[in-house]
Design an enzyme around this catalytic site. Structure first.
Site, PDB file in Angstrom:
ATOM      1  N   GLN A 114      -4.340  -6.730  44.581  1.00  0.00           N
ATOM      2  CA  GLN A 114      -3.527  -6.038  43.657  1.00  0.00           C
ATOM      3  C   GLN A 114      -2.570  -6.811  42.975  1.00  0.00           C
ATOM      4  O   GLN A 114      -1.821  -7.698  43.675  1.00  0.00           O
ATOM      5  CB  GLN A 114      -2.911  -4.776  44.266  1.00  0.00           C
ATOM      6  CG  GLN A 114      -3.780  -3.564  44.026  1.00  0.00           C
ATOM      7  CD  GLN A 114      -2.902  -2.222  44.456  1.00  0.00           C
ATOM      8  OE1 GLN A 114      -1.863  -2.324  44.983  1.00  0.00           O
ATOM      9  NE2 GLN A 114      -3.475  -1.184  44.336  1.00  0.00           N
ATOM     10  N   HIS A 142      -1.717  -1.087  49.298  1.00  0.00           N
ATOM     11  CA  HIS A 142      -1.476  -1.487  48.152  1.00  0.00           C
ATOM     12  C   HIS A 142      -0.032  -2.550  48.468  1.00  0.00           C
ATOM     13  O   HIS A 142       0.411  -2.569  49.295  1.00  0.00           O
ATOM     14  CB  HIS A 142      -0.837  -0.315  47.184  1.00  0.00           C
ATOM     15  CG  HIS A 142       0.107   0.670  47.912  1.00  0.00           C
ATOM     16  ND1 HIS A 142       0.486   1.677  47.443  1.00  0.00           N
ATOM     17  CD2 HIS A 142       0.704   0.501  48.954  1.00  0.00           C
ATOM     18  CE1 HIS A 142       1.343   2.356  48.060  1.00  0.00           C
ATOM     19  NE2 HIS A 142       1.548   1.776  49.239  1.00  0.00           N
ATOM     20  N   ALA A 194       7.933  -0.164  37.803  1.00  0.00           N
ATOM     21  CA  ALA A 194       7.206  -0.756  38.656  1.00  0.00           C
ATOM     22  C   ALA A 194       5.699  -0.567  38.131  1.00  0.00           C
ATOM     23  O   ALA A 194       5.619   0.573  37.326  1.00  0.00           O
ATOM     24  CB  ALA A 194       7.056   0.031  40.169  1.00  0.00           C
ATOM     25  N   ARG A 228      -8.652  -0.923  52.285  1.00  0.00           N
ATOM     26  CA  ARG A 228      -8.599   0.602  52.161  1.00  0.00           C
ATOM     27  C   ARG A 228     -10.094   0.902  52.934  1.00  0.00           C
ATOM     28  O   ARG A 228     -11.100   0.134  52.805  1.00  0.00           O
ATOM     29  CB  ARG A 228      -8.536   1.132  51.088  1.00  0.00           C
ATOM     30  CG  ARG A 228      -7.367   1.131  50.396  1.00  0.00           C
ATOM     31  CD  ARG A 228      -7.158   1.951  49.212  1.00  0.00           C
ATOM     32  NE  ARG A 228      -5.907   1.513  48.446  1.00  0.00           N
ATOM     33  CZ  ARG A 228      -5.661   1.854  47.166  1.00  0.00           C
ATOM     34  NH1 ARG A 228      -6.307   2.697  46.490  1.00  0.00           N
ATOM     35  NH2 ARG A 228      -4.506   1.313  46.556  1.00  0.00           N
ATOM     36  N   TRP A 242      -4.768   7.143  49.727  1.00  0.00           N
ATOM     37  CA  TRP A 242      -4.790   5.916  50.182  1.00  0.00           C
ATOM     38  C   TRP A 242      -5.593   6.076  51.636  1.00  0.00           C
ATOM     39  O   TRP A 242      -4.767   6.552  52.623  1.00  0.00           O
ATOM     40  CB  TRP A 242      -3.479   5.092  50.485  1.00  0.00           C
ATOM     41  CG  TRP A 242      -2.817   4.884  49.354  1.00  0.00           C
ATOM     42  CD1 TRP A 242      -2.881   3.711  48.278  1.00  0.00           C
ATOM     43  CD2 TRP A 242      -1.813   5.436  48.414  1.00  0.00           C
ATOM     44  NE1 TRP A 242      -2.032   3.815  47.205  1.00  0.00           N
ATOM     45  CE2 TRP A 242      -1.703   5.013  47.387  1.00  0.00           C
ATOM     46  CE3 TRP A 242      -1.179   6.630  48.827  1.00  0.00           C
ATOM     47  CZ2 TRP A 242      -0.503   5.458  46.448  1.00  0.00           C
ATOM     48  CZ3 TRP A 242      -0.342   7.380  47.939  1.00  0.00           C
ATOM     49  CH2 TRP A 242      -0.149   6.746  46.715  1.00  0.00           C
ATOM     50  N   VAL A 254       7.547   6.629  41.878  1.00  0.00           N
ATOM     51  CA  VAL A 254       8.240   6.544  40.545  1.00  0.00           C
ATOM     52  C   VAL A 254       8.343   7.924  39.917  1.00  0.00           C
ATOM     53  O   VAL A 254       7.618   9.062  40.117  1.00  0.00           O
ATOM     54  CB  VAL A 254       7.339   5.760  39.485  1.00  0.00           C
ATOM     55  CG1 VAL A 254       7.346   4.211  39.823  1.00  0.00           C
ATOM     56  CG2 VAL A 254       5.525   6.179  39.818  1.00  0.00           C
TER      57      VAL A 254
HETATM   58  N1  DAH Z   1       0.262   1.271  44.607  1.00  0.00           N
HETATM   59  C1  DAH Z   1      -0.513   2.268  43.547  1.00  0.00           C
HETATM   60  C2  DAH Z   1      -1.961   2.245  43.971  1.00  0.00           C
HETATM   61  O1  DAH Z   1      -2.245   1.424  44.965  1.00  0.00           O
HETATM   62  C3  DAH Z   1      -0.497   1.460  42.169  1.00  0.00           C
HETATM   63  C4  DAH Z   1       0.769   2.075  41.354  1.00  0.00           C
HETATM   64  C5  DAH Z   1       1.083   3.052  40.634  1.00  0.00           C
HETATM   65  C6  DAH Z   1       1.833   0.938  41.473  1.00  0.00           C
HETATM   66  C7  DAH Z   1       2.354   3.287  40.052  1.00  0.00           C
HETATM   67  C8  DAH Z   1       3.092   1.014  40.987  1.00  0.00           C
HETATM   68  C9  DAH Z   1       3.391   2.514  40.268  1.00  0.00           C
HETATM   69  O2  DAH Z   1       4.146   0.325  41.082  1.00  0.00           O
HETATM   70  O3  DAH Z   1       4.571   2.623  39.635  1.00  0.00           O
HETATM   71  O4  DAH Z   1      -2.678   3.228  43.752  1.00  0.00           O
END
Ligand code: DAH
Length: 341
Positions: free
Chosen positions: A212, A172, A309, A198, A152, A255
């Site tokens: 997002q 995010h 998630a 970003r 990120w 996760v």
């Molecule tokens: N937040 C991650 C991103 O911006 C995307 C993401 C991946 C969200 C896995 C989630 C997850 O909730 O379980 O790249």
């Protein structure tokens, strides 16, 4: 007949100049020059006193006719001159057509997606775009110095909040997970749809600001099967056709297990084409089962809850839905783009 000649040439000059006057101001000047109290016509009338009685009567009548004609022509011209100021308004003149405004494809898609999510039982939130390093990273099991932070490219903000809380522009919408869990107890079925930032070099599929969708569901017996069936249903509703999905292992610190979810290519129905690089599948989103460390930050009793998630690029979804080839078109401000949707 010098008077008759003089007055005829006065009328001729007046007409020539009247033709040439195109503005309110030039008309006003012309009126003063010819018809004003000290104008050319009054000047000429002043010479009448030197004529005989008969001539006075004849020339006087002629002068009145000329004056009436000048006044009439003047009025007509004034009425057809923009800003003529006479109060004349031609109701038969066709109006100027106005271009109608148009909803941005984001707005249309957002309304649709909100409607689908709401009908599936999700609460829909947005939350803060400027958030703390804690909510954006640390509470999501990404401590300072963790290599995963490289994924990120973050805009850090110099100012601090509450003395020394470090602030960032959220990279995010996962940044809302713990903030929401702190305030709400399970069962939870939440979606955050909002803007993220970003420090990214832009190209056809990357922007520095984008949208997002982050979703998370928490209760006592939530499983991967729940996640797959919900996402399949969600995607089928968004794309208005039966969508197939598959999971591949993926790493996201918040996760465990984590997955990448692919969707069957809508362009070739899984046969293989340019869009899906002949694979029949398109990479779509990240997802997985919420890590125990995230629940710990939320203050949930250890081991009591499970949850999943997922995070998906809203721009990406919109581009796929409307077949938009370049993400930069969204913010181009080009009405020719907007009017296609
Ligand atoms: N937040 C991650 C991103 O911006 C995307 C993401 C991946 C969200 C896995 C989630 C997850 O909730 O379980 O790249």
């Amino acid at each position: 007949m010098p008077f008759e000649d003089d007055i005829k040439s006065l009328l001729k000059d007046f007409n020539t100049e009247l033709q040439k006057s195109g503005t309110k101001e030039s008309l006003e000047n012309l009126k003063n020059t010819y018809l004003g109290r000290k104008g050319k016509l009054s000047g000429l009338l002043g010479t009448l006193k030197d004529f005989s009685k008969d001539e006075k009567a004849r020339y006087g009548k002629l002068a009145n006719e000329v004056k009436a004609e000048m006044a009439k022509e003047f009025l007509e011209k004034q009425q057809h001159t923009a800003g003529g100021g006479s109060g004349f308004f031609d109701v038969t003149e066709p109006g100027k057509s106005q271009k109608l405004g148009h909803l941005h494809p984001y707005t249309k898609m957002r309304e649709e997606v909100n409607h689908i999510l709401y009908s599936m039982g999700f609460q829909i939130l947005d939350g803060e775009e400027i958030t703390s390093d804690y909510y954006c990273f640390e509470s999501l099991n990404i401590p300072k110095g963790h290599p995963a932070r490289d994924a990120w490219d973050t805009f850090y903000i110099e100012q601090k909040r509450n003395k020394n809380e470090e602030l960032v522009l959220r990279t995010h919408t996962s940044s809302m997970q713990v903030a929401i869990m702190e305030n709400q107890k399970p069962p939870l079925q939440t979606v955050v749809l909002g803007k993220c930032y970003r420090n990214e070099a832009t190209d056809a599929s990357h922007e520095h600001s984008f949208y997002q969708i982050e979703g998370f569901v928490v209760d006592e017996t939530i499983s991967v099967a729940n996640m797959v069936s919900t996402l399949k249903q969600l995607l089928s509703a968004v794309f208005k056709e039966d969508v197939n999905v598959r999971l591949r292992p993926g790493f996201f610190p918040f996760v465990e297990p984590g997955y990448e979810m692919d969707m069957s290519c809508l362009n070739c129905k899984g046969e293989g084409c340019k869009v899906c690089k002949q694979s029949g599948w398109v990479e779509l989103l990240g997802c997985g089962m919420i890590h125990p460390n995230v629940f710990k930050c939320a203050g949930y009793e250890p081991g009591k809850y499970t949850g999943y998630a997922f995070g998906v690029g809203f721009d990406r979804l919109t581009m796929m839905r409307y077949k938009i080839p370049d993400i930069r078109l969204f913010n181009s401000g080009d009405l020719r783009f907007i009017h296609q949707f």
